[in-house]
Write an enzyme that holds these catalytic residues in place. Structure first.
Site, PDB file in Angstrom:
ATOM      1  CB  THR A 116      -0.885  -0.026   1.269  1.00  9.52           C
ATOM      2  OG1 THR A 116      -1.768  -1.148   1.162  1.00  9.52           O
ATOM      3  CG2 THR A 116      -1.709   1.242   1.418  1.00  9.52           C
ATOM      4  N   GLY A 139       2.698   4.345   7.529  1.00 16.10           N
ATOM      5  CA  GLY A 139       2.336   5.737   7.234  1.00 16.10           C
ATOM      6  C   GLY A 139       0.977   5.808   6.545  1.00 16.10           C
ATOM      7  CD  GLU A 161       1.497  -1.753   4.470  1.00 16.77           C
ATOM      8  OE1 GLU A 161       1.320  -1.004   3.507  1.00 16.77           O
ATOM      9  OE2 GLU A 161       2.063  -1.378   5.507  1.00 16.77           O
ATOM     10  CE  LYS A 212       9.424   6.977   1.760  1.00 16.68           C
ATOM     11  NZ  LYS A 212       8.651   5.915   1.227  1.00 16.68           N
TER      12      LYS A 212
END
Ligand code: 5RP
Length: 226
Positions: free
Chosen positions: A28, A98, A105, A123
């Site tokens: 996602t 986030g 997930e 990141k």
């Protein structure tokens, strides 16, 4: 180069890891949106795969893009999961969630033979914790659960959406937690998960051994021997 371009680059590379016949966990987020778009092109060109989505948003987008989907009622194995992350440290520990989908997930990453994380270079961090850690909690008694989470040394904020508590696909709330830089992510994950009322945290420990990272010049594959 803007972040969207970096996300597109790494998304394109991720799709090259998919082969015919695979059952793929579909993550996602905005990086995954590009993965789905590239994957859709491949499917339209004859690639035969099925996806299992990690969120209602991903399911909706995949359907729009004509990516065939299955559920856990129909399969008991995943060949590969692909997902973004909010932070990745040098030991391949992740902060995720986030986008609010951390629980599904994690279930999907944990059920997959292999889990590839796709990020742009912003990141990659030395130590997790600049990004607030999402923790999924049960709505009942959330205030007392938040106090117990804070007793581990953090400050928590209930995630809101249009002035109401944000509700996950699983009907739960999210606390975004500031623990400062996290010295021992594995311990923090265990301590959080031992609190009654906490469903899971966005700490993904020892779950991936492959991270694809894009910068202006290239895509790097980081491999970790777990
Ligand atoms: C969603 C997530 C995402 O993977 C994470 O937030 C990264 O998203 P993006 O690709 O939009 O930066 O964990 O729950």
């Amino acid at each position: 180069m803007d972040n969207n371009k970096l996300k597109k680059l790494v998304a394109k590379e991720a799709v090259t890891q998919i082969s015919d016949g695979m059952i793929i966990g579909l993550g996602t987020g905005s990086t995954m949106k590009y993965v789905l778009e590239y994957l859709s092109d491949q499917v339209k060109n004859g690639l035969n795969i099925y996806g299992i989505p990690t969120s209602e948003n991903t399911a909706k987008l995949a359907k729009q893009l004509e990516i065939p989907l299955l559920s856990f009622k129909e399969v008991n194995r995943l060949d590969l999961a692909i997902d973004g992350a909010d932070e990745v440290d040098a030991n391949f520990n992740l902060i995720k969630g986030g986008g609010g989908a951390l629980l599904r997930e994690k279930i999907i990453a944990d059920s997959s033979k292999s889990f590839i994380v796709v990020i742009d270079k912003t990141k990659l961090v030395e130590q997790l914790g600049a990004f607030l850690l999402p923790v999924e909690i049960i709505p009942f008694g959330w205030e007392i659960t938040a106090q117990k989470v804070e007793s581990l040394g953090g400050v928590s904020t209930l995630r809101n959406f249009y002035n109401q508590p944000y509700v996950t696909d699983n009907g739960n709330y999210i606390l975004d937690c500031d623990f400062g830089f996290i010295d021992n992510p594995g311990n923090l994950e265990k301590n959080l998960n031992s609190i009654i009322g906490v469903v899971d945290s966005g700490l993904f420990i020892n779950m991936t051994n492959k991270v694809l990272v894009s910068d202006e010049h290239s895509i790097k594959t980081l491999d970790n021997i777990m």
